[in-house]
Design an enzyme around this catalytic site. Structure first.
Site, PDB file in Angstrom:
ATOM      1  CD1 TRP A  21      50.362-103.712  46.631  1.00 44.19           C
ATOM      2  CD2 TRP A  21      50.479-103.563  44.405  1.00 44.19           C
ATOM      3  NE1 TRP A  21      49.961-102.452  46.275  1.00 44.19           N
ATOM      4  CE2 TRP A  21      50.030-102.331  44.911  1.00 44.19           C
ATOM      5  CE3 TRP A  21      50.623-103.719  43.028  1.00 44.19           C
ATOM      6  CZ2 TRP A  21      49.733-101.247  44.081  1.00 44.19           C
ATOM      7  CZ3 TRP A  21      50.331-102.638  42.212  1.00 44.19           C
ATOM      8  CH2 TRP A  21      49.896-101.429  42.739  1.00 44.19           C
ATOM      9  CD  GLU A  38      54.751 -99.518  49.452  1.00 42.85           C
ATOM     10  OE1 GLU A  38      55.172 -98.362  49.263  1.00 42.85           O
ATOM     11  OE2 GLU A  38      53.552 -99.763  49.645  1.00 42.85           O
ATOM     12  CD  GLN A  43      60.566 -90.241  43.043  1.00 42.51           C
ATOM     13  OE1 GLN A  43      61.045 -91.355  42.894  1.00 42.51           O
ATOM     14  NE2 GLN A  43      61.306 -89.168  43.208  1.00 42.51           N
ATOM     15  CB  THR A  44      55.280 -94.495  39.552  1.00 39.22           C
ATOM     16  OG1 THR A  44      56.642 -94.171  39.304  1.00 39.22           O
ATOM     17  CG2 THR A  44      54.642 -94.846  38.236  1.00 39.22           C
ATOM     18  CG  LEU A  81      57.342 -98.408  35.873  1.00 42.26           C
ATOM     19  CD1 LEU A  81      57.826 -99.489  36.814  1.00 42.26           C
ATOM     20  CD2 LEU A  81      56.157 -97.689  36.499  1.00 42.26           C
ATOM     21  CE1 TYR A  83      61.831 -88.914  39.247  1.00 47.52           C
ATOM     22  CE2 TYR A  83      59.807 -90.049  38.657  1.00 47.52           C
ATOM     23  CZ  TYR A  83      60.488 -88.889  38.960  1.00 47.52           C
ATOM     24  OH  TYR A  83      59.820 -87.709  38.971  1.00 47.52           O
ATOM     25  CE1 TYR A 121      54.793 -94.026  52.751  1.00 51.60           C
ATOM     26  CE2 TYR A 121      55.794 -95.039  50.809  1.00 51.60           C
ATOM     27  CZ  TYR A 121      54.687 -94.766  51.587  1.00 51.60           C
ATOM     28  OH  TYR A 121      53.468 -95.259  51.214  1.00 51.60           O
ATOM     29  CG  ASP A 139      52.308 -91.536  51.036  1.00 51.76           C
ATOM     30  OD1 ASP A 139      51.557 -91.111  51.941  1.00 51.76           O
ATOM     31  OD2 ASP A 139      51.904 -92.208  50.086  1.00 51.76           O
ATOM     32  CB  CYS A 201      36.139 -88.711  55.647  1.00 54.21           C
ATOM     33  SG  CYS A 201      37.693 -89.052  56.477  1.00 54.21           S
ATOM     34  CB  CYS A 207      38.650 -84.472  60.632  1.00 51.67           C
ATOM     35  SG  CYS A 207      39.723 -83.513  59.557  1.00 51.67           S
TER      36      CYS A 207
HETATM   37  S1  SF4 Z   1      39.761 -83.400  55.832  1.00 50.61           S
HETATM   38 FE1  SF4 Z   1      39.408 -84.734  57.587  1.00 50.61          FE
HETATM   39  S2  SF4 Z   1      37.271 -85.348  57.401  1.00 50.61           S
HETATM   40 FE2  SF4 Z   1      37.849 -84.466  55.474  1.00 50.61          FE
HETATM   41  S3  SF4 Z   1      38.434 -86.205  54.205  1.00 50.61           S
HETATM   42 FE3  SF4 Z   1      40.333 -85.453  55.175  1.00 50.61          FE
HETATM   43  S4  SF4 Z   1      40.554 -86.572  57.092  1.00 50.61           S
HETATM   44 FE4  SF4 Z   1      38.476 -86.879  56.350  1.00 50.61          FE
END
Ligand code: SF4
Length: 352
Positions: A21, A38, A43-44, A81, A83, A121, A139, A201, A207
């Protein structure tokens, strides 16, 4: 654009999921595809949704064609599916868009949320992805990422307002649709619930949860509430030629408009033994079957006790409903619950 926005979009351009999509490269986004996916994804999982999505767009490629389809055909195609209220709302929504919006989705989340089957959402997700509205839908996946990025330690669901505030501040002005999809992908593949892959990440440098070493512990959750337990009796009524009675459930309510064997009311107390035949479709000797079915719905668990009775062809004609042979069950929009009931019952009724 902030550095972490750029980092996520670069990650998405290289490692985002290839989903049917989504618009790729120079393709333009198809709002019908975004809306349909969407709704199906509520829920799937993505893996479950893909074949349903592909078959729906092949069979009903536009809002108008979906609006003109019969609800029975849509429910049947939706089978598996779960629901099913979503399928009914999907049909209502397609009709509304065709009749009131000339076949085009409204472009803002404020308008989208007024349509059937579209909550906050989904409205934000569609508005961001299809129309680049500057919003970030939240979500479970995105809530988890935000709670970790900002090390939000208020347990969910109480922590949700703080997460929503973080989301409002977090959405970038540039490419908000791609950004939202990037967040969805990151939550599904990198910032996973139990073992986040922080080394891979793009948010790692900023983070807070990663810096504090508490990523896997967030988001905290309030202890689960005990779900109500409901009970019902299912009646497997077999005609002498082997066909069983199915009835359409009332349009309103759970599994509304779907087919199933007749049941008693779904209630919080077990059905008393002297009331077993009270809601039965026919007065006969109802034999108890051993197999109990336990099925979980979003807000309660259901225990089903099945009873088996037989009827001659002449009397069968007088009852409402349809008589269906086991090999024909797949022709009907039968929810998983009723499939389980019938399969389990027939293992006892006809063990070979
Ligand atoms: S905890 Fe923070 S650094 Fe680790 S994967 Fe999630 S967003 Fe990335």
């Amino acid at each position: 654009m902030k550095e972490y926005h750029k980092a996520l979009l670069i990650w998405y351009d290289n490692q985002g999921r290839n989903l049917p999509w989504r618009a790729k490269g120079e393709q333009t986004v198809n709002p019908y595809h975004v809306w349909l996916s969407e709704i199906m994804l509520q829920q799937t999982t993505v893996v479950t949704v893909i074949p349903y999505f592909l078959s729906f767009i092949q069979r009903w490629p536009t809002f108008q064609q979906l609006a003109e389809a019969s609800l029975d055909d849509i429910l049947h195609a939706w089978q598996g599916l779960g629901y099913y209220a979503r399928a009914r709302n999907l049909h209502l929504c397609a009709k509304k868009i065709t009749n009131d919006y000339k076949g085009k989705l409204p472009t803002s989340s404020d308008e989208l949320i007024k349509l059937p089957g579209i909550g906050p959402y989904t409205a934000r997700a569609i508005a961001a992805i299809a129309f680049n509205e500057h919003v970030l839908p939240v979500d479970g996946n995105i809530a988890r990422i935000l709670s970790r990025l900002y090390a939000i330690s208020i347990p969910l669901p109480d922590g949700m307002p703080e997460i929503q505030n973080a989301a409002s501040a977090f959405a970038p002005q540039t490419r908000p649709g791609d950004f939202a999809q990037a967040m969805m992908d990151l939550g599904a593949t990198v910032c996973t619930p139990r073992a986040p892959l922080c080394e891979k990440c793009p948010f790692k440098p900023t983070c807070k949860a990663h810096a504090l070493g508490i990523a896997a512990e967030l988001p905290l959750k309030n202890k689960k509430l005990v779900r109500p337990q409901k009970y019902t009796i299912a009646y497997i009524l077999k005609r002498e030629d082997g066909a069983i009675l199915l009835r359409k459930r009332p349009e309103k309510g759970l599994l509304g408009g779907m087919m199933g064997v007749p049941t008693s009311e779904w209630q919080l107390e077990k059905v008393e033994s002297n009331n077993i035949g009270k809601d039965a479709p026919f007065t006969t000797h109802w034999k108890s079957l051993e197999g109990r079915i336990n099925h979980s719905f979003t807000h309660f668990d259901l225990e089903v006790e099945s009873y088996y009775g037989s009827i001659c062809s002449k009397k069968a004609e007088t009852l409402d409903g349809v008589w269906v042979f086991l090999h024909q069950l797949s022709h009907y929009a039968l929810p998983k619950l009723f499939k389980k009931i019938i399969e389990t019952s027939f293992k006892e009724i006809e063990p070979h």
